[in-house]
Scaffold this motif. Structure first.
Motif, PDB file in Angstrom:
ATOM      1  N   MET A   1       0.814  -1.191   0.000  1.00 39.88           N
ATOM      2  CA  MET A   1       0.000   0.000   0.000  1.00 39.88           C
ATOM      3  C   MET A   1       0.864   1.264   0.000  1.00 39.88           C
ATOM      4  O   MET A   1       0.401   2.294  -0.425  1.00 39.88           O
ATOM      5  N   ARG A   2       2.071   1.165   0.490  1.00 36.16           N
ATOM      6  CA  ARG A   2       2.935   2.349   0.487  1.00 36.16           C
ATOM      7  C   ARG A   2       3.201   2.808  -0.941  1.00 36.16           C
ATOM      8  O   ARG A   2       3.229   3.989  -1.227  1.00 36.16           O
ATOM      9  N   ARG A   3       3.388   1.835  -1.826  1.00 35.46           N
ATOM     10  CA  ARG A   3       3.607   2.156  -3.229  1.00 35.46           C
ATOM     11  C   ARG A   3       2.399   2.868  -3.820  1.00 35.46           C
ATOM     12  O   ARG A   3       2.524   3.816  -4.578  1.00 35.46           O
ATOM     13  N   LEU A   4       1.224   2.423  -3.413  1.00 34.03           N
ATOM     14  CA  LEU A   4      -0.015   3.055  -3.856  1.00 34.03           C
ATOM     15  C   LEU A   4      -0.087   4.500  -3.393  1.00 34.03           C
ATOM     16  O   LEU A   4      -0.382   5.398  -4.175  1.00 34.03           O
ATOM     17  N   ALA A   5       0.207   4.734  -2.135  1.00 35.25           N
ATOM     18  CA  ALA A   5       0.154   6.087  -1.589  1.00 35.25           C
ATOM     19  C   ALA A   5       1.150   6.995  -2.298  1.00 35.25           C
ATOM     20  O   ALA A   5       0.822   8.121  -2.664  1.00 35.25           O
ATOM     21  N   LEU A   6       2.340   6.514  -2.505  1.00 35.58           N
ATOM     22  CA  LEU A   6       3.361   7.302  -3.182  1.00 35.58           C
ATOM     23  C   LEU A   6       2.939   7.622  -4.613  1.00 35.58           C
ATOM     24  O   LEU A   6       3.068   8.752  -5.076  1.00 35.58           O
ATOM     25  N   PHE A   7       2.385   6.623  -5.301  1.00 32.04           N
ATOM     26  CA  PHE A   7       1.944   6.823  -6.672  1.00 32.04           C
ATOM     27  C   PHE A   7       0.821   7.858  -6.749  1.00 32.04           C
ATOM     28  O   PHE A   7       0.871   8.785  -7.545  1.00 32.04           O
ATOM     29  N   GLY A  73      -0.958  21.852   7.115  1.00 27.46           N
ATOM     30  CA  GLY A  73       0.246  21.113   6.759  1.00 27.46           C
ATOM     31  C   GLY A  73       0.186  19.616   6.931  1.00 27.46           C
ATOM     32  O   GLY A  73       1.174  18.928   6.703  1.00 27.46           O
ATOM     33  N   LYS A  74      -0.994  19.062   7.304  1.00 27.16           N
ATOM     34  CA  LYS A  74      -1.112  17.620   7.519  1.00 27.16           C
ATOM     35  C   LYS A  74      -2.279  17.071   6.706  1.00 27.16           C
ATOM     36  O   LYS A  74      -3.280  17.759   6.501  1.00 27.16           O
ATOM     37  N   PRO A  75      -2.174  15.798   6.255  1.00 29.80           N
ATOM     38  CA  PRO A  75      -3.298  15.196   5.539  1.00 29.80           C
ATOM     39  C   PRO A  75      -4.566  15.260   6.389  1.00 29.80           C
ATOM     40  O   PRO A  75      -4.515  15.059   7.602  1.00 29.80           O
ATOM     41  N   SER A  76      -5.675  15.551   5.733  1.00 29.88           N
ATOM     42  CA  SER A  76      -6.921  15.727   6.452  1.00 29.88           C
ATOM     43  C   SER A  76      -8.044  14.961   5.772  1.00 29.88           C
ATOM     44  O   SER A  76      -8.057  14.809   4.551  1.00 29.88           O
ATOM     45  N   THR A  77      -8.995  14.500   6.580  1.00 32.94           N
ATOM     46  CA  THR A  77     -10.185  13.892   6.015  1.00 32.94           C
ATOM     47  C   THR A  77     -11.130  15.010   5.589  1.00 32.94           C
ATOM     48  O   THR A  77     -11.047  16.141   6.069  1.00 32.94           O
ATOM     49  N   PRO A  93     -22.613  12.958 -12.073  1.00 37.67           N
ATOM     50  CA  PRO A  93     -22.108  13.029 -10.700  1.00 37.67           C
ATOM     51  C   PRO A  93     -20.820  12.224 -10.548  1.00 37.67           C
ATOM     52  O   PRO A  93     -20.618  11.225 -11.232  1.00 37.67           O
ATOM     53  N   LEU A  94     -19.968  12.677  -9.663  1.00 35.57           N
ATOM     54  CA  LEU A  94     -18.740  11.955  -9.319  1.00 35.57           C
ATOM     55  C   LEU A  94     -18.967  11.257  -7.981  1.00 35.57           C
ATOM     56  O   LEU A  94     -19.476  11.872  -7.049  1.00 35.57           O
ATOM     57  N   SER A  95     -18.589  10.006  -7.911  1.00 37.50           N
ATOM     58  CA  SER A  95     -18.727   9.242  -6.678  1.00 37.50           C
ATOM     59  C   SER A  95     -17.329   8.997  -6.112  1.00 37.50           C
ATOM     60  O   SER A  95     -16.554   8.199  -6.656  1.00 37.50           O
ATOM     61  N   PHE A  96     -17.011   9.698  -5.037  1.00 43.52           N
ATOM     62  CA  PHE A  96     -15.668   9.620  -4.461  1.00 43.52           C
ATOM     63  C   PHE A  96     -15.577   8.518  -3.410  1.00 43.52           C
ATOM     64  O   PHE A  96     -16.517   8.284  -2.666  1.00 43.52           O
ATOM     65  N   LYS A  97     -14.421   7.874  -3.393  1.00 45.80           N
ATOM     66  CA  LYS A  97     -14.131   6.942  -2.313  1.00 45.80           C
ATOM     67  C   LYS A  97     -12.840   7.377  -1.637  1.00 45.80           C
ATOM     68  O   LYS A  97     -11.926   7.901  -2.286  1.00 45.80           O
ATOM     69  N   GLN A  98     -12.812   7.186  -0.327  1.00 41.37           N
ATOM     70  CA  GLN A  98     -11.643   7.580   0.453  1.00 41.37           C
ATOM     71  C   GLN A  98     -10.648   6.438   0.498  1.00 41.37           C
ATOM     72  O   GLN A  98     -11.018   5.286   0.723  1.00 41.37           O
ATOM     73  N   ILE A  99      -9.401   6.768   0.290  1.00 45.93           N
ATOM     74  CA  ILE A  99      -8.305   5.805   0.430  1.00 45.93           C
ATOM     75  C   ILE A  99      -7.359   6.362   1.470  1.00 45.93           C
ATOM     76  O   ILE A  99      -6.886   7.492   1.350  1.00 45.93           O
ATOM     77  N   THR A 100      -7.097   5.586   2.496  1.00 42.80           N
ATOM     78  CA  THR A 100      -6.173   5.979   3.550  1.00 42.80           C
ATOM     79  C   THR A 100      -5.037   4.974   3.590  1.00 42.80           C
ATOM     80  O   THR A 100      -5.280   3.766   3.614  1.00 42.80           O
ATOM     81  N   ASP A 101      -3.823   5.475   3.569  1.00 44.69           N
ATOM     82  CA  ASP A 101      -2.669   4.592   3.604  1.00 44.69           C
ATOM     83  C   ASP A 101      -1.514   5.284   4.306  1.00 44.69           C
ATOM     84  O   ASP A 101      -1.033   6.324   3.835  1.00 44.69           O
ATOM     85  N   ARG A 102      -1.110   4.731   5.433  1.00 47.77           N
ATOM     86  CA  ARG A 102       0.036   5.236   6.199  1.00 47.77           C
ATOM     87  C   ARG A 102      -0.047   6.734   6.459  1.00 47.77           C
ATOM     88  O   ARG A 102       0.906   7.482   6.241  1.00 47.77           O
ATOM     89  N   GLY A 103      -1.220   7.178   6.878  1.00 53.20           N
ATOM     90  CA  GLY A 103      -1.404   8.574   7.227  1.00 53.20           C
ATOM     91  C   GLY A 103      -1.819   9.477   6.084  1.00 53.20           C
ATOM     92  O   GLY A 103      -2.259  10.596   6.304  1.00 53.20           O
TER      93      GLY A 103
END
Length: 144
Positions: A1-7, A73-77, A93-103
Motif C-alpha cells: 500500500m505504500r507504493r499506492l500512496a506514493l503513486f 500542513g497535515k493530511p486531512s479527512t 455526478p462523481l462518486s468519491f471513495k476515500q483511500i487511507t494509507d500510512r497517514g
C-alpha cells in the motif's frame, strides 16, 4: 500500500498527465489553512495491482480524479462531492471513495472519457465543517 500512496500522491502533486488548467498550473487551491490538491488522468496509466487495490477500472476511456486535502500542513479527512460536465453541458455526478494509507488520505472518483475534449469539474470539499467550492477545466484524451 505504500507504493499506492506514493503513486497517488505523485500524481496529485506533480503529474498533469492530461493538459492542465493554464490558470492553475500547480493543480492546487488554497482556502485559508486548507489546501486542496487535484489531478485527473486516464486510468490506463495505473499499474494493474494499484487499480485492483483501489477498486478502479483500468481503461483508455475511464479517467480518475484524485483529490488530497491538507489542513495546517497535515493530511486531512474531508467530504468530497461534485460533478463533471462536458462542453455540451451534460453533467455526471462523481462518486468519491476515500483511500487511507500510512497517514495519507486521498479521494478518488472515476469518470468517462469518450473523446478528446475539455471537461469542467465542479467540486465541493468540506473540511473541518467548512465547505470549499472548487471548479476547474481540464482537457482530457482517451488513453492508449
Amino acid at each position: 500500500m505504500r507504493r499506492l500512496a506514493l503513486f497517488l500522491f505523485s500524481l496529485c502533486l506533480a503529474l498533469p498527465a492530461l493538459a492542465a488548467d493554464a490558470t492553475r498550473p500547480e493543480r492546487k487551491e488554497v482556502f485559508g489553512d486548507v489546501a486542496v490538491h487535484y489531478s485527473a488522468f486516464t486510468s490506463s496509466m495505473l499499474q494493474p495491482d494499484i487499480a485492483a487495490a483501489t477498486g478502479l477500472t483500468r481503461s483508455k476511456n475511464q479517467g480518475v480524479l484524485n483529490i488530497a486535502v491538507i489542513k495546517a500542513g497535515k493530511p486531512s479527512t474531508a467530504v468530497v462531492s461534485g460533478t463533471v460536465k462536458d462542453l455540451t453541458g451534460r453533467s455526471s455526478p462523481l462518486s468519491f471513495k476515500q483511500i487511507t494509507d500510512r497517514g495519507a488520505v486521498y479521494y478518488i472518483a472515476q469518470f468517462k472519457i469518450e473523446q478528446a475534449e475539455t471537461l469542467t469539474f465542479d467540486l465541493n470539499v468540506e473540511a473541518g465543517g467548512i465547505s470549499h467550492p472548487l471548479s476547474f477545466n481540464q482537457e482530457v484524451f482517451p488513453g492508449e
